[in-house]
Scaffold this motif. Structure first.
Motif, PDB file in Angstrom:
ATOM      1  N   TYR A   1       1.017  -1.216  -0.179  1.00  0.00           N
ATOM      2  CA  TYR A   1       0.071  -0.054  -0.051  1.00  0.00           C
ATOM      3  C   TYR A   1       0.765   1.352   0.145  1.00  0.00           C
ATOM      4  CZ  TYR A   1      -3.960  -2.838   1.280  1.00  0.00           C
ATOM      5  OH  TYR A   1      -5.048  -3.991   1.218  1.00  0.00           O
TER       6      TYR A   1
ATOM      7  N   ALA B   1     -15.689   2.786   0.907  1.00  0.00           N
ATOM      8  CA  ALA B   1     -14.289   2.647   1.140  1.00  0.00           C
ATOM      9  C   ALA B   1     -14.280   2.722   2.733  1.00  0.00           C
ATOM     10  CB  ALA B   1     -13.417   2.974   0.364  1.00  0.00           C
TER      11      ALA B   1
ATOM     12  N   ARG C   1      -7.501   2.696   5.991  1.00  0.00           N
ATOM     13  CA  ARG C   1      -6.760   1.405   6.396  1.00  0.00           C
ATOM     14  C   ARG C   1      -6.213   1.808   7.834  1.00  0.00           C
ATOM     15  NH1 ARG C   1      -3.893  -2.868   5.177  1.00  0.00           N
ATOM     16  NH2 ARG C   1      -1.712  -3.129   5.519  1.00  0.00           N
TER      17      ARG C   1
ATOM     18  N   THR D   1      -5.090   6.448   2.793  1.00  0.00           N
ATOM     19  CA  THR D   1      -5.275   5.076   1.784  1.00  0.00           C
ATOM     20  C   THR D   1      -6.594   4.242   2.532  1.00  0.00           C
ATOM     21  OG1 THR D   1      -2.912   5.165   1.824  1.00  0.00           O
ATOM     22  CG2 THR D   1      -4.191   3.035   1.409  1.00  0.00           C
TER      23      THR D   1
ATOM     24  N   LEU E   1      -9.253   1.183   2.011  1.00  0.00           N
ATOM     25  CA  LEU E   1      -9.820  -0.322   1.831  1.00  0.00           C
ATOM     26  C   LEU E   1     -11.265  -0.539   1.256  1.00  0.00           C
ATOM     27  CD1 LEU E   1      -8.297  -1.959   5.174  1.00  0.00           C
ATOM     28  CD2 LEU E   1      -7.369  -1.877   2.990  1.00  0.00           C
TER      29      LEU E   1
ATOM     30  N   LYS F   1     -14.883  -1.557   1.090  1.00  0.00           N
ATOM     31  CA  LYS F   1     -15.591  -1.787   2.219  1.00  0.00           C
ATOM     32  C   LYS F   1     -16.902  -2.727   1.673  1.00  0.00           C
ATOM     33  CE  LYS F   1     -18.094  -0.139   6.445  1.00  0.00           C
ATOM     34  NZ  LYS F   1     -18.645   1.034   7.137  1.00  0.00           N
TER      35      LYS F   1
ATOM     36  N   CYS G   1      -7.578   4.001  -2.881  1.00  0.00           N
ATOM     37  CA  CYS G   1      -7.718   2.515  -2.780  1.00  0.00           C
ATOM     38  C   CYS G   1      -6.672   1.992  -3.881  1.00  0.00           C
ATOM     39  CB  CYS G   1      -9.087   2.092  -2.876  1.00  0.00           C
ATOM     40  SG  CYS G   1     -10.077   2.791  -1.833  1.00  0.00           S
ATOM     41  N   ASN G   2      -6.347   0.671  -3.370  1.00  0.00           N
ATOM     42  CA  ASN G   2      -5.474   0.031  -4.299  1.00  0.00           C
ATOM     43  C   ASN G   2      -6.303  -0.519  -5.733  1.00  0.00           C
ATOM     44  OD1 ASN G   2      -4.333  -2.914  -5.469  1.00  0.00           O
ATOM     45  ND2 ASN G   2      -2.567  -1.861  -4.047  1.00  0.00           N
TER      46      ASN G   2
ATOM     47  N   GLU H   1      -7.053  -4.267  -5.701  1.00  0.00           N
ATOM     48  CA  GLU H   1      -7.942  -4.634  -4.531  1.00  0.00           C
ATOM     49  C   GLU H   1      -9.661  -4.203  -5.150  1.00  0.00           C
ATOM     50  OE1 GLU H   1      -9.248  -3.355  -0.180  1.00  0.00           O
ATOM     51  OE2 GLU H   1      -7.144  -3.280  -0.629  1.00  0.00           O
TER      52      GLU H   1
ATOM     53  N   GLU I   1     -13.249  -6.933   3.559  1.00  0.00           N
ATOM     54  CA  GLU I   1     -12.086  -6.462   2.610  1.00  0.00           C
ATOM     55  C   GLU I   1     -11.689  -7.579   1.640  1.00  0.00           C
ATOM     56  OE1 GLU I   1      -9.060  -5.705   5.640  1.00  0.00           O
ATOM     57  OE2 GLU I   1     -10.811  -4.147   6.558  1.00  0.00           O
TER      58      GLU I   1
ATOM     59  N   ALA J   1      -4.935  -7.082  -2.643  1.00  0.00           N
ATOM     60  CA  ALA J   1      -4.182  -5.849  -3.099  1.00  0.00           C
ATOM     61  C   ALA J   1      -2.787  -6.250  -3.508  1.00  0.00           C
ATOM     62  CB  ALA J   1      -3.943  -4.723  -1.863  1.00  0.00           C
TER      63      ALA J   1
END
Length: 613
Positions: A162, A221, A224, A235, A237, A239, A272-273, A276, A388, A392
């Motif tokens: 990340y 999201a 993190r 950053t 994740l 959701k 976000c990645n 992912e 999650e 990623a």
């Protein structure tokens, strides 16, 4: 695509490198021409048969074109036009196969600055969209964000997979995502050719745009947060994926553009990645395929393109690198033991793949509920997926390519384990790679599949009762030749079966004649409650792969009632003289069977079988 792949005999380490030289689809050159109407009909009809086979015409005062005819019917066509016709005919079954499918396409950030390469990819996506394929596009932004930060004298910071997103990085992420979105929308917007509209008379489409692209906040999201003492800032994740809204846009004929900017419940914008986001979306909407278009091919240690991996093989390769690769280690952590018993056996174990679940007839929008040890992918029942559940990849490991494309392979294995049956890893630097992968028999990239020949294996003695139960009704009706139990036992090594939940649901046999380099297909039978699910096609495809592995060049069969089924699958009627003499001597002529043969194409599928004869 079909299950046709090519893979070198041994798949080892995965490295980066140049792809082997490939040829693309044929196309008509600039300045292509057409014969005048009177020349196509009246003039040609006066030619002799010999003259029709090859002749020339002077074009534009000097250029000479060679022509050839399809036969002695008088129809004449240029060589390049004949090639185009051949390509379209070859692609036809794949067009039907892919229509209404849902593909999630991850576009590597490295390709988005590539100009003509990206233009070609997006043109191909537009073309496929008009053929009825539904697309969710997820463009990468990692490279573009780093470039913007460098222009401003800032260094990117990564911890593991990340990015640490401070205020400068978030601003760069917004600018990169916005610019890329606008660029993709613009490149997908050109409407149909004015020349073609006028030629075909549909003037109402003169002002149409090409492909409608819908963007929006399709996923929620969350931050993190602070992990192992590192504050990842903005950053995010994944959701929740808003499945219903994505379905609605796809059903309305739009291409969905899914940016990597998520929104939190408090209204924050989070970076976000991209992988992912793409993997989470593919799992949530039950995509038919996840396609990752990258900046290079997946090669083995000998520099050969890896065309096919089963889920078990991909899983094993990733696990072997867990000590050297943080991304591989995270894969193992995410899936744990992962219920290894639920994975297919590796190829080479009796020469086939097994898995307990069947996907044939799966609705386009069926939900998948992957249940890994860390609670990945729980469905909360309201059309939104929580947890999650994406995978990623990124950071310095991916940028350095020290482990080649292992990170993409880990993402592919993760998604296959979650329920997406096919993941394709494509080298986007090859012109037309997406079309070649979908419409070329052996594809052009690396396919990871969880469903190839699922449940198919060599027959064992304990399967005799199941085989007998399946073939007996067909024997009673006269469709199959009646076999005694002793005859079944003697022929058991030639049988292949499909097993589901401990029950034999289909069977088939291959009897090779090595001297004549051909084999007989016999006793294809499917349980009555499993018909219409593609089990017969699965068995026939497996039999063809096995025959090719045995060095056979032709298949033949005898049938009284199922000729149409085999003709649709490439068999052609032949005379009894084409049947090997040793087999002719045992034919019961009173049945008045019809004889059919099929020439086998060279097998580059990479799907190995074990020689048991």
């Amino acid at each position: 695509m079909a299950n046709c792949r090519s893979r070198p005999p041994w798949v080892g380490s995965l490295i980066c490198g140049e792809a082997p030289e490939n040829s693309g689809l044929g196309s008509k050159p600039p300045g292509s021409w057409g014969c005048p109407k009177q020349m196509r009909h009246s003039h040609v009809s006066s030619l002799t048969k010999q003259q029709r086979r090859s002749w020339t015409i002077n074009v534009n005062g000097g250029e000479t074109r060679n022509h050839s005819s399809f036969g002695d019917t008088g129809g004449v066509v240029a060589k390049d036009e004949a090639e185009l016709v051949a390509v379209l005919r070859e692609a036809h079954p794949y067009v039907n196969l892919h229509r209404d499918s849902v593909f999630v396409v991850m576009l590597s950030a490295e390709l988005l600055d590539s100009g003509s390469t990206l233009d070609g990819i997006l043109k191909d996506i537009a073309f496929l969209h008009h053929l009825g394929i539904r697309f969710v596009l997820v463009p990468g932004t990692q490279v573009q964000i780093d470039e913007l930060l460098a222009e401003r004298g800032r260094e990117p910071t990564y911890v593991g997979r990340y990015r640490v997103t401070d205020s400068a990085s978030l601003q760069a992420a917004k600018e990169a995502a916005g610019a890329i979105s606008v660029m993709i929308e613009a490149k997908l917007s050109p409407g149909p050719s004015i020349y073609n509209i006028r030629r075909h008379g549909d003037n109402s489409r003169l002002h149409e745009t090409g492909v409608r692209v819908d963007t929006g906040n399709f996923f929620a999201a969350k931050r993190r947060g602070v992990v192992d003492g590192v504050d990842f800032g903005a950053t995010g994740l994944v959701k929740k994926i808003d499945v219903d809204r994505i379905r609605e846009r796809l059903d309305s004929g739009s291409v969905v553009l899914l940016r990597n900017l998520g929104h939190s419940s408090s209204g924050e914008v989070l970076n976000c990645n991209t992988y992912e986001v793409a993997t989470a979306c593919a799992l949530a909407i039950g995509a038919d395929k996840l396609i990752c278009i990258m900046d290079g091919p997946v090669l083995d240690e000998n520099g050969h393109l890896v065309r096919f991996l089963t889920l078990q093989e991909a899983d094993t390769l990733v696990r072997k690198r867990a000590q050297q690769s943080e991304i591989a280690a995270n894969y193992v952590k995410a899936v744990g033991d992962g219920g290894i018993s639920s994975l297919p056996e590796p190829l080479g174990y009796n020469g086939m793949v097994t898995t307990p679940n069947n996907y044939n007839g799966r609705p386009i929008w069926e939900k998948h509920t992957p249940t890994f040890q860390n609670g990945v992918g729980f469905d909360n029942g309201n059309g939104l997926w929580s947890g999650e559940q994406g995978f990623a990849i990124g950071g310095e490991e991916r940028l350095s390519r020290l482990n080649g494309y292992l990170s993409e392979l880990a993402a592919a294995a993760f998604v296959c384990r979650g329920g997406v049956k096919r993941v394709h890893l494509l080298d986007g630097t090859i012109s037309g790679v997406l079309l070649l992968e979908l419409f070329k028999r052996d594809g052009m990239g690396t396919m990871v599949a969880s469903d190839v020949y699922e449940g198919t294996r060599e027959a064992k003695v304990e399967d005799l009762t199941g085989i007998r139960q399946i073939i007996k009704p067909l024997e009673d009706s006269g469709t199959l030749v009646r076999r005694t139990d002793e005859e079944l036992v003697r022929a058991l090594d030639s049988f292949v079966v499909v097993e589901r939940e401990g029950q034999i649901i289909a069977c088939a046999a291959l009897f090779p004649f090595f001297k004549e380099k051909c084999g007989e297909v016999a006793a294809i039978a499917v349980s009555s409650d499993c018909r219409g699910q593609g089990q017969g096609d699965k068995l026939l495809d497996y039999i063809e792969k096995k025959a090719s592995a045995l060095g056979l060049e032709m298949l033949f069969l005898l049938t009284t009632r199922t000729a149409d089924w085999f003709v649709r699958r490439g068999f052609q009627e032949c005379s009894i003289e084409m049947i090997p003499e040793a087999r002719r001597e045992r034919i019961n002529l009173s049945r008045r069977s019809k004889y059919y043969m099929k020439k086998l194409l060279p097998d580059r599928s990479g799907i190995s079988v074990v020689r048991t004869f």
